[in-house]
Design a protein around this motif. Sequence first.
Motif, mmCIF file in Angstrom:
data_model
loop_
_atom_site.group_PDB
_atom_site.id
_atom_site.type_symbol
_atom_site.label_atom_id
_atom_site.label_comp_id
_atom_site.label_asym_id
_atom_site.label_seq_id
_atom_site.Cartn_x
_atom_site.Cartn_y
_atom_site.Cartn_z
ATOM 1 N N ALA A 178 38.756 46.587 -35.589
ATOM 2 C CA ALA A 178 39.563 47.566 -34.863
ATOM 3 C C ALA A 178 40.398 48.406 -35.818
ATOM 4 O O ALA A 178 40.558 49.620 -35.635
ATOM 5 N N HIS B 229 36.501 44.861 -26.682
ATOM 6 C CA HIS B 229 35.556 44.207 -27.592
ATOM 7 C C HIS B 229 35.755 42.699 -27.664
ATOM 8 O O HIS B 229 34.998 42.004 -28.356
ATOM 9 N N ARG C 113 27.710 48.254 -33.535
ATOM 10 C CA ARG C 113 28.412 49.511 -33.837
ATOM 11 C C ARG C 113 28.242 50.504 -32.686
ATOM 12 O O ARG C 113 29.180 51.215 -32.304
ATOM 13 N N LYS D 116 37.669 40.540 -35.697
ATOM 14 C CA LYS D 116 37.679 41.666 -34.766
ATOM 15 C C LYS D 116 38.922 42.528 -34.961
ATOM 16 O O LYS D 116 38.893 43.736 -34.705
ATOM 17 N N TRP E 71 32.604 41.751 -24.224
ATOM 18 C CA TRP E 71 31.682 42.873 -24.140
ATOM 19 C C TRP E 71 31.051 43.061 -22.757
ATOM 20 O O TRP E 71 30.825 44.211 -22.345
ATOM 21 N N TYR F 172 30.601 50.020 -29.905
ATOM 22 C CA TYR F 172 31.949 50.550 -30.121
ATOM 23 C C TYR F 172 32.000 52.052 -29.844
ATOM 24 O O TYR F 172 33.014 52.567 -29.365
ATOM 25 N N MET G 88 41.239 48.632 -28.453
ATOM 26 C CA MET G 88 39.891 48.415 -27.927
ATOM 27 C C MET G 88 39.739 46.988 -27.396
ATOM 28 O O MET G 88 38.817 46.264 -27.771
ATOM 29 N N ALA H 133 32.370 54.040 -37.215
ATOM 30 C CA ALA H 133 31.844 52.700 -36.963
ATOM 31 C C ALA H 133 30.990 52.215 -38.128
ATOM 32 O O ALA H 133 30.922 51.006 -38.396
#
Length: 283
Positions: free
Chosen positions: A48, A160, A229, A44, A163, A232, A157, A208
């Motif tokens: 990012a 993430h 995606r 992850k 979620w 995001y 972010m 993305a």
Amino acid sequence: MLTEVTATRYVTPLREGGSLPGIVEADDLGTYVMKFTGAGQGRKTLVAEVICGELGRRLGLRVPELVTMQLDPVIGLSEPDQEVQELLKASGGLNLGMDYLPGSLGFDAASYQVGAEEAGQVVWFDALINNVDRSWRNPNLLVWHGDLWLIDHGATMIWHHNWPTAAASAAKPYNASDHALAPFAPDIDAAAAELAPLVTEELLTEVASFVPDEWLVDEPGFATPDALRRAYVEPLLARATTIHTRITLDAPEHPKPSQAPGWLTGRLAPRPHSTKTDKDGGQ
């Protein structure tokens, strides 16, 4: 799509980073800072890095070029450090590379002045992506050829990581009081007026799409990489329109000592004999 290269030689670890990135050479004759899927923060962090790094580049901010890097763990067999060997063994396959900037220096507010316009753009961008790792304690900024460059977007972010709470998390304000560029009177309103209209659904979908499928598979709650995606895209799209009204720029909680001894001692970053940036005209 990001350019894909293959790592050919592991040069040295960069121990300043918690994830132990390393300088590597690649088959395109470039030199990169490599970030590994086998590091403790996991894939992850690389997701990012791609989304936020490529978004920043398209907004006109200076972010070193990103590539995906194929790694054969065998290149680490001669590495004497056991920790590095284990990291390379755990990271076979596709990893992330960031163009190495030879001779760059760590940013220090006491030695490098930033205009209000540029400071505003960086602070606004960090608020958009909720970057919690650009404080005066750890600026993640480099000065190269007299310009400011943004690096290390893995701690962004944060929604993430959970979620189900992404929408609520993305709606939160951004406290920039300890931001590395807070002392330079960042012009947030001007930055929002210029940059927010650029953050479109099409742009976010594009950046993305650069994330490799293999970094997106098996995410609970998402049937396909494309579904993830999309997840995001939505928080960033919603955040772009109003985040400038929710940025706090109060006085910092603690005094700000110099955090970049390279400026004070003249110490340069390690420089391998050949770099991609060199052949493109850098020092």
